[in-house]
Each structure stands twice: as structure tokens, then as C-alpha cells.
Motif scaffolding. Structure first.
Motif, PDB file in Angstrom:
ATOM      1  N   ASN A 189      64.075 -68.086  -0.113  1.00 53.70           N
ATOM      2  CA  ASN A 189      63.173 -68.081  -1.383  1.00 53.70           C
ATOM      3  C   ASN A 189      62.085 -67.120  -0.829  1.00 53.70           C
ATOM      4  O   ASN A 189      61.631 -66.412  -2.282  1.00 53.70           O
ATOM      5  CB  ASN A 189      62.612 -69.649  -1.459  1.00 53.70           C
ATOM      6  CG  ASN A 189      61.528 -69.566  -2.713  1.00 53.70           C
ATOM      7  OD1 ASN A 189      62.100 -69.365  -3.800  1.00 53.70           O
ATOM      8  ND2 ASN A 189      60.399 -70.138  -2.377  1.00 53.70           N
ATOM      9  N   GLU A 190      61.556 -67.094   0.093  1.00 56.54           N
ATOM     10  CA  GLU A 190      60.408 -66.116   0.502  1.00 56.54           C
ATOM     11  C   GLU A 190      61.103 -64.777   0.524  1.00 56.54           C
ATOM     12  O   GLU A 190      60.339 -63.781  -0.133  1.00 56.54           O
ATOM     13  CB  GLU A 190      60.007 -66.704   2.024  1.00 56.54           C
ATOM     14  CG  GLU A 190      59.124 -65.283   2.394  1.00 56.54           C
ATOM     15  CD  GLU A 190      58.025 -65.201   1.747  1.00 56.54           C
ATOM     16  OE1 GLU A 190      57.106 -64.108   1.733  1.00 56.54           O
ATOM     17  OE2 GLU A 190      57.480 -65.982   1.062  1.00 56.54           O
ATOM     18  N   LEU A 191      62.341 -64.663   0.802  1.00 55.51           N
ATOM     19  CA  LEU A 191      62.781 -63.171   0.713  1.00 55.51           C
ATOM     20  C   LEU A 191      62.903 -62.882  -0.741  1.00 55.51           C
ATOM     21  O   LEU A 191      62.435 -61.616  -1.267  1.00 55.51           O
ATOM     22  CB  LEU A 191      64.192 -62.972   1.316  1.00 55.51           C
ATOM     23  CG  LEU A 191      64.891 -61.858   1.046  1.00 55.51           C
ATOM     24  CD1 LEU A 191      63.972 -60.578   1.690  1.00 55.51           C
ATOM     25  CD2 LEU A 191      66.287 -62.014   1.800  1.00 55.51           C
ATOM     26  N   ALA A 192      63.335 -63.562  -1.656  1.00 52.34           N
ATOM     27  CA  ALA A 192      63.448 -63.517  -3.125  1.00 52.34           C
ATOM     28  C   ALA A 192      61.988 -63.104  -3.691  1.00 52.34           C
ATOM     29  O   ALA A 192      61.863 -62.094  -4.390  1.00 52.34           O
ATOM     30  CB  ALA A 192      64.270 -64.664  -3.905  1.00 52.34           C
ATOM     31  N   LEU A 193      61.040 -63.748  -3.457  1.00 55.78           N
ATOM     32  CA  LEU A 193      59.495 -63.503  -3.933  1.00 55.78           C
ATOM     33  C   LEU A 193      59.161 -62.151  -3.325  1.00 55.78           C
ATOM     34  O   LEU A 193      58.694 -61.539  -4.123  1.00 55.78           O
ATOM     35  CB  LEU A 193      58.801 -64.682  -3.641  1.00 55.78           C
ATOM     36  CG  LEU A 193      58.990 -66.198  -4.074  1.00 55.78           C
ATOM     37  CD1 LEU A 193      58.051 -66.943  -3.308  1.00 55.78           C
ATOM     38  CD2 LEU A 193      58.882 -65.894  -5.614  1.00 55.78           C
TER      39      LEU A 193
END
Length: 412
Positions: A189-193
Motif C-alpha cells: 500500500n505504501e508503494l502504491a501511494l
């Protein structure tokens, strides 16, 4: 439940594609500012205003205060029911004259306004440089965030895979496997953000530059600041274009006040008249003469003109004082920001090295069964946060160095 957990981990590992690829070197900051300046709409607007002011200054060099006025009259006696042949043709041309000193004062106003617009161009160039700097820094930090997020995801995915195998082999509790998978999902999720932030930052920078590019800010550092020509706060303030444009505006307001005093009355007019007429029982008669018109001064007309000129001068003087205060405060902030950024750069480098070593050691200890999974995951998350803080501090140090150069009047 164990086969489903393993399949989920494998699918997640395949779904995320690597993004930490080597980026091509971007243009220098100077080249990036040039690209943005070439398509800046404010520059075009100011240049048009500059040419207009120069044209007004050139037009004020005319011999007369305005264009000529044509007049004409025609009279005869037919409309009175008579046909005795009384006919008169009269025509004239007159021009307005400059009042004493009015022409030179008008040229001074136009020249001062043109000089003010020149400084406004410098202000816009400086402001655009700062916008490019901030946008470039945001793009670099966002790209670094993607790299850090991808590294964290790789580490958590590797640990989740190992934990799933251990759970499948009965060597680890299912709760630990779920913890590892949750950490991996959080990292994804952090990578997508991070990818979203990077795309937005790149798009904002592309709007400024006109094409996709990220300027290379890392080539500028403390040595550039050391060799700057103006390093004292006084020199930096006096060479700031915002103070220069404020001073030019005061000069233009003073010239306008002088022009208002010179325009103490409407412009007088002088010209020539020609009359061609026919009288009853007489041959045609022609006459030529002069005409003049001198309007007298009036407080009703002069008071608003002088009041407007005084208000403009007072406003320009106030704005110059405010500009000097603002620039003085900003110079102090820029210097302090560079000092703080230098300290942060040094401390976060050391912290990053230590947390990376700790994260690797904790992961090895977890694989050997010497520590718990949550401790290893927490160490890995701390290392990622510290690495991102270090990268941010590195970019901010280069930004602070470039910002100091811009404050001295240099676009590196």
C-alpha cells in the motif's frame, strides 16, 4: 488455510513490478529554469508591457502634446429663404502644446515604468526558479520514496514468503504468518501511494518545464555557495530583484508626481484658420489667420490629479519598506535553513547506516530463531523510515544550497 496463505504471498510478489530502475540523468537546474522561462506566460505579458512603456517614452518626445485637431464650417443664406449668395467656407487645424517641462516629465514616467517592468521580469525569473526548484525537489523526494517503498516491500515479501513456508512446515505459528503477510500488504500500500505521489509530482514539474524531465539538483552543494559573489546579508538584500522593483516603482511614482505638477492646467492649443467666402455684390474673398485656446487652471481638475499622484507615491514607498522587511526576513530564513539542512544531512546519514545494519541483523536473528518476527519487521520499517528521512535531508540540503545561490542573484 496454509496453502491459501502461500498462494496469496506468491501472487502479491508477482503483482508488484520493480520500479527502482536507474533514471536517466536529467537536465541541470539552469537548463530546467531556461526551459520553464521559455514557456512562461508571465514573461510574455511583462515583455509586452515593457515594449509598451518604451513606446510611450518614445512618443513623449513628440513636438506636441497630442494629435492635431481639424475644424470646419459651412454657412449660406439658402436656409433663410434668401438666395443672395452669402456663402462661407471655413477650416482650421490646431495642435496642443506642451506645458513647461511636461514633455520631459512624461518621458521620465514612461522610462521609469519600463525600468520597473525590467525588474519585474527579474522578479518573475527568480520566482519561476524557486517554483522549478520546489517542484524538482518534490519529484526527487517522491521518486526516492518509491525506491524506499519498493525496498521495504521486497524485504517484507521475502520475510512473508519465509514465514509462510515455516507455517506450512509447522515451524511457525499461523499468527506470525498473518503478521508477516499484513506487513507485506502495508508495504504494498505504501508503494502504491508513493507511486501516486511520484506521478503527481512529475506531472506538476512537466507543466512547468513543458516536457517530462527532472532536473539534477545533486550537482549543486556547499562549494557553490562558498564561491558566491554576494554572501553578506546586506549584499543579498540589495541585489534582490523584489527590492529593486519596489525601488523602481518609487522612482516611477516620483516621476508621476513631477508630471502632475507640470500638468497644472489643460494643454493650450494653437493653429491656423482659412476662410473662403462670397458676399452679395462682392467677389470671392479669402482670409487666413491664427487661432489659440488657453484653458485656465482649475482646482476641480487639478486636485484629483495631485491626490492620485500623492497616493501612488505613498503606496510605492510603503511597498518598498515592506519589501525590504520581507526580503531581510527571508534571507535570514534561507541562511538558517541551509545550516539546519547541513546538520540534518550529516545526522540522518549516520542514522541510516545504523538502522540498516540493525534491520539486517534482526532479520538474520529472526531466521535463526533468536528474536521475534514483529521485532524484525519493526526494525525493517524503522530502517525504511530512516532511509527516506536521509534521502529527504539530502535533497533538502541541495535545495537549500541552490536557494541560497538564488538569494544572491545567481541561477546555478
Amino acid at each position: 488455510m496454509r496453502p491459501k496463505l502461500f498462494i496469496s504471498v506468491v501472487f502479491s510478489t508477482i503483482w508488484i513490478s520493480p520500479v527502482a530502475v536507474a533514471a536517466e540523468p536529467g537536465p541541470s537546474f539552469h537548463e530546467a529554469v531556461g526551459m520553464a522561462w521559455a514557456i512562461d506566460p508571465v514573461r510574455t505579458e511583462l515583455q509586452v508591457g515593457h515594449h509598451s512603456a518604451r513606446a510611450r517614452a518614445s512618443a513623449a518626445g513628440s513636438w506636441f502634446a497630442g494629435g492635431p485637431t481639424l475644424s470646419g464650417e459651412y454657412m449660406d443664406d439658402h436656409m433663410l429663404g434668401s438666395n443672395e449668395g452669402y456663402t462661407t467656407y471655413q477650416g482650421g487645424v490646431s495642435v496642443p502644446l506642451w506645458l513647461p517641462g511636461q514633455g520631459s516629465a512624461t518621458r521620465q514616467v514612461a522610462s521609469a515604468e519600463a525600468a520597473s517592468i525590467d525588474e519585474q521580469l527579474n522578479v518573475e525569473h527568480m520566482a519561476l526558479s524557486i517554483r522549478v526548484l520546489d517542484a524538482g525537489a518534490a519529484a526527487l523526494i517522491a521518486r526516492t520514496r518509491v525506491d524506499v517503498a519498493h525496498t521495504l516491500y521486497d524485504a517484507t515479501a521475502r520475510m512473508a514468503t519465509s514465514a509462510t513456508r515455516a507455517v506450512h512446515g509447522g515451524e511457525l505459528a499461523s499468527a506470525d504468518g498473518q503478521m508477516a503477510q499484513a506487513a507485506m500488504e502495508n508495504a504494498r500500500n505504501e508503494l502504491a501511494l508513493a507511486q501516486e505521489e511520484a506521478e503527481n509530482a512529475a506531472a506538476a514539474l512537466e507543466v512547468l518545464l513543458g516536457r517530462p524531465a527532472i532536473p539534477d539538483l545533486t550537482r549543486y552543494g556547499g562549494d557553490d555557495v562558498t564561491h558566491a559573489h554576494f554572501v553578506s546579508p546586506h549584499d543579498m538584500e540589495e541585489n534582490d530583484p523584489r527590492i529593486q522593483v519596489a525601488h523602481r516603482n518609487v522612482e516611477a511614482a516620483e516621476a508621476n508626481m513631477k508630471l502632475a505638477r507640470r500638468s497644472f492646467m489643460p494643454n493650450p492649443e494653437i493653429g491656423v484658420d482659412a476662410i473662403h467666402e462670397k458676399q452679395y455684390g462682392s467677389p470671392w474673398d479669402d482670409r487666413v489667420g491664427l487661432n489659440f485656446s488657453i484653458p485656465l487652471p482649475s482646482e476641480v481638475r487639478n486636485t484629483p490629479i495631485m491626490s492620485e499622484a500623492r497616493n501612488r507615491l505613498a503606496s510605492a514607498t510603503s511597498q518598498e519598506t515592506q519589501a525590504r522587511r520581507m526580503v531581510h526576513l527571508e534571507v535570514m530564513r534561507v541562511r538558517e535553513r541551509l545550516i539546519a539542512a547541513t546538520t540534518a544531512r550529516q545526522t540522518t546519514r549516520t542514522a541510516t547506516e545504523n538502522t540498516e545494519k540493525r534491520a539486517e541483523a534482526q532479520e538474520r536473528a529472526w531466521r535463526l530463531g533468536e528474536t521475534s518476527l514483529d521485532t524484525a519487521l519493526a526494525a525493517r520499517q524503522t530502517a525504511a523510515n530512516t532511509r527516506l528521512a536521509s534521502a529527504r535531508a539530502e535533497v533538502e540540503w541541495h535545495v537549500a544550497s541552490i536557494r541560497m545561490l538564488i538569494a544572491t542573484g545567481i541561477v546555478p
